[in-house]
Design an enzyme around this catalytic site. Structure first.
Site, PDB file in Angstrom:
ATOM      1  N   GLU A 127       0.788  -1.306  -0.082  1.00 63.09           N
ATOM      2  CA  GLU A 127      -0.167   0.154  -0.137  1.00 63.09           C
ATOM      3  C   GLU A 127       0.738   1.358  -0.077  1.00 63.09           C
ATOM      4  OE1 GLU A 127      -2.951  -0.493   3.189  1.00 63.09           O
ATOM      5  OE2 GLU A 127      -3.602  -2.321   2.533  1.00 63.09           O
ATOM      6  N   ASN A 169       2.212  -5.361  -3.119  1.00 61.11           N
ATOM      7  CA  ASN A 169       0.616  -5.455  -2.872  1.00 61.11           C
ATOM      8  C   ASN A 169      -0.044  -4.214  -2.706  1.00 61.11           C
ATOM      9  OD1 ASN A 169      -1.236  -7.731  -2.306  1.00 61.11           O
ATOM     10  ND2 ASN A 169      -1.346  -6.875  -0.083  1.00 61.11           N
ATOM     11  N   HIS A 205     -10.492  -5.973  -2.180  1.00 63.81           N
ATOM     12  CA  HIS A 205     -11.562  -5.741  -1.242  1.00 63.81           C
ATOM     13  C   HIS A 205     -12.793  -5.004  -2.059  1.00 63.81           C
ATOM     14  CE1 HIS A 205      -9.252  -7.170   1.932  1.00 63.81           C
ATOM     15  NE2 HIS A 205      -8.284  -6.030   1.618  1.00 63.81           N
ATOM     16  N   GLU A 232      -6.335 -10.419  -1.090  1.00 64.62           N
ATOM     17  CA  GLU A 232      -7.141 -10.197   0.104  1.00 64.62           C
ATOM     18  C   GLU A 232      -8.641 -10.223  -0.305  1.00 64.62           C
ATOM     19  OE1 GLU A 232      -5.682  -6.881   2.259  1.00 64.62           O
ATOM     20  OE2 GLU A 232      -3.586  -7.478   1.961  1.00 64.62           O
ATOM     21  N   ASP A 234     -12.126 -10.228  -0.704  1.00 58.39           N
ATOM     22  CA  ASP A 234     -13.785 -10.280   0.176  1.00 58.39           C
ATOM     23  C   ASP A 234     -14.534  -9.354  -0.720  1.00 58.39           C
ATOM     24  OD1 ASP A 234     -12.617  -7.789   1.130  1.00 58.39           O
ATOM     25  OD2 ASP A 234     -12.400  -8.337   3.008  1.00 58.39           O
TER      26      ASP A 234
END
Ligand code: G3I
Length: 300
Positions: A127, A169, A205, A232, A234
Site C-alpha cells: 500500500e 501489494n 476488497h 485479500e 472479500d
C-alpha cells in the site's frame, strides 16, 4: 475437485485464506481451513508491530504458529507484509531519515531471514501508493526516507530469501486507473532496471461489483513478466456470488495469475464487520458465493 484448494490445484493455482493465530484452537475454523485451503497468509502476525515490538527484538511466536500449522497441512505460505505505513510499532513511528531507513532494512532482512525458504511469496511492500487520481506515492514516514525505499526493500528481501517470490501489494488497483497505472509504471521500471520484483498482489476488497477491466488489468501486469495474485479477496453485497465467480474466472483466464487468497474464512472472521463478505457463514456453512467459486474453478 470438491474443495477450493483441490479444484484450484487442478487448474495450476493455489486457493488460500488469511488466518489468525488465535483462531487455530477453534475446531470449526480449523476444520474448514484444513479441508478447503492450500495456502495461508497471516492476517496480522507477520507485520512489523507483531514481529519487532521493540527495536532489534524480534518475536515470531504467532507467525511461527501459523507457518507450522500450514507446513503440517502441506499448505504454502504467503508472507504479509514486510513494510507498510500501517501497523508499525511505536518505536518505528517515532524514527525518521537515515535512522528509520536503517531500521526498515534491518526489519526486512531479519524477518525474511527468519522465514527463509518457507515463504512462497512475500508482500515486501504494502500500500505505498496514494488513492485518487494523482498517481503519487502515499505520504508516510517510510516514503519520507526517500523515493528509493521500495527498491531498497526488494533488494534486501531478495538477499535474505532468494527463493521467495517478491510481491508489491495494494488495494483500489482492481481496474485500470491512475493508482494501478502508477504501480504498473513502477513495476515496468523495476523490471527494466533489474530491481528484483516477481509478483503483484491485488487485494480486491470489493463491494458488489468488479471493474469491467479487472482481467485486462491483471493481464497488463502479467505482460510485464511478473506473476499476479489476488491476495485479500472479500466481496460484500447482494451480487456477491456473481462477483466472486467473475473474479475467479478472471484469474483463471490469466496464465500468470497463480492464486487467490480470501481475507478470512467465515463472515464472523472478517475485518469488514457486519458486511458478510466471505465464503462461509458464521456457523461455518458454505454460502452461495462458495459454490460460485467452486463451480468457476471446475469449469473449463
Ligand atoms: O489483538 C488486539 C487485541 O489485543 C486488542 O484488544 C484489540 C483492541 O482494538 O485489538 C486487537 O488488534 C487488532 C488486530 O486487527 C487483531 O484483531 C487491531 O486493533 C486491528 O487494527 C487489526 O486490524 C487488522 C487491520 O489489517 C489493521 O490495519 C485486521 O485484522 C486485518 O484484517 C487488516 O488487514 C489489512 C491487510 O493487512 C492489508 N490490506 C487491508 C487489510 C484490511 O484492512
Amino acid at each position: 475437485g470438491t474443495t477450493l484448494g483441490t479444484s484450484a490445484a487442478e487448474r495450476g493455482r493455489y486457493f488460500g485464506t488469511a488466518v489468525a493465530a488465535n483462531k487455530l484452537n477453534d475446531g470449526v475454523y480449523t476444520t474448514i481451513l484444513n479441508r478447503e485451503f492450500n495456502s495461508v497468509t497471516a492476517e496480522n502476525e507477520m507485520k512489523w508491530d507483531a514481529t519487532e515490538p521493540n527495536r532489534g527484538q524480534f518475536n515470531f511466536t504467532n507467525g511461527d504458529r501459523i507457518l507450522n500449522h500450514a507446513r503440517q497441512q502441506g499448505m504454502s505460505v504467503r508472507g504479509h507484509a514486510l513494510l507498510w505505513h500501517s501497523q508499525q510499532p511505536g518505536w518505528a513511528q517515532g524514527l525518521e531519515g537515515s535512522t528509520l531507513r536503517s531500521a526498515m532494512m534491518n526489519h526486512v532482512t531479519q524477518v525474511a531471514t527468519h522465514y527463509r525458504g518457507q515463504i512462497h511469496s512475500w508482500d515486501v511492500v504494502n500500500e505505498a501508493f496514494a488513492d485518487g487520481t494523482s498517481g503519487a506515492r502515499r505520504d508516510s514516514n517510510l516514503q519520507r526516507t526517500g523515493n528509493d525505499w521500495i527498491e531498497a526493500a526488494f533488494r534486501a528481501a531478495r538477499a535474505a530469501d532468494p527463493n521467495a517470490r517478491l510481491c508489491y501489494n495494494d488495494y483500489n488497483t482492481d481496474g485500470i486507473n491512475a493508482k494501478s497505472t502508477a504501480i504498473y509504471n513502477m513495476v515496468r521500471d523495476f523490471r527494466a532496471r533489474g530491481v528484483p520484483i516477481d509478483c503483484v498482489g491485488f487485494q480486491s476488497h470489493l463491494t458488489n461489483s468488479v471493474p469491467g477491466d479487472y482481467q485486462a488489468n491483471l493481464q497488463r501486469f502479467a505482460d510485464l513478466g511478473v506473476d499476479v495474485q489476488i491476495t485479500e479477496l472479500d466481496i460484500s453485497g447482494s451480487n456477491q456470488a456473481n462477483v466472486y465467480s467473475t473474479v475467479t474466472r478472471a484469474c483463471l483466464a490469466v496464465a500468470r495469475c497463480t492464486g487467490i487468497t480470501v481475507w478470512g474464512i467465515r463472515d464472523s472472521d472478517s475485518w469488514r464487520t457486519g458486511q458478510n463478505p466471505l465464503l462461509f457463514d458464521a456457523s461455518g456453512n458454505k454460502k452461495p458465493a462458495y459454490t460460485a467459486v467452486l463451480n468457476a474453478l471446475n469449469e473449463g
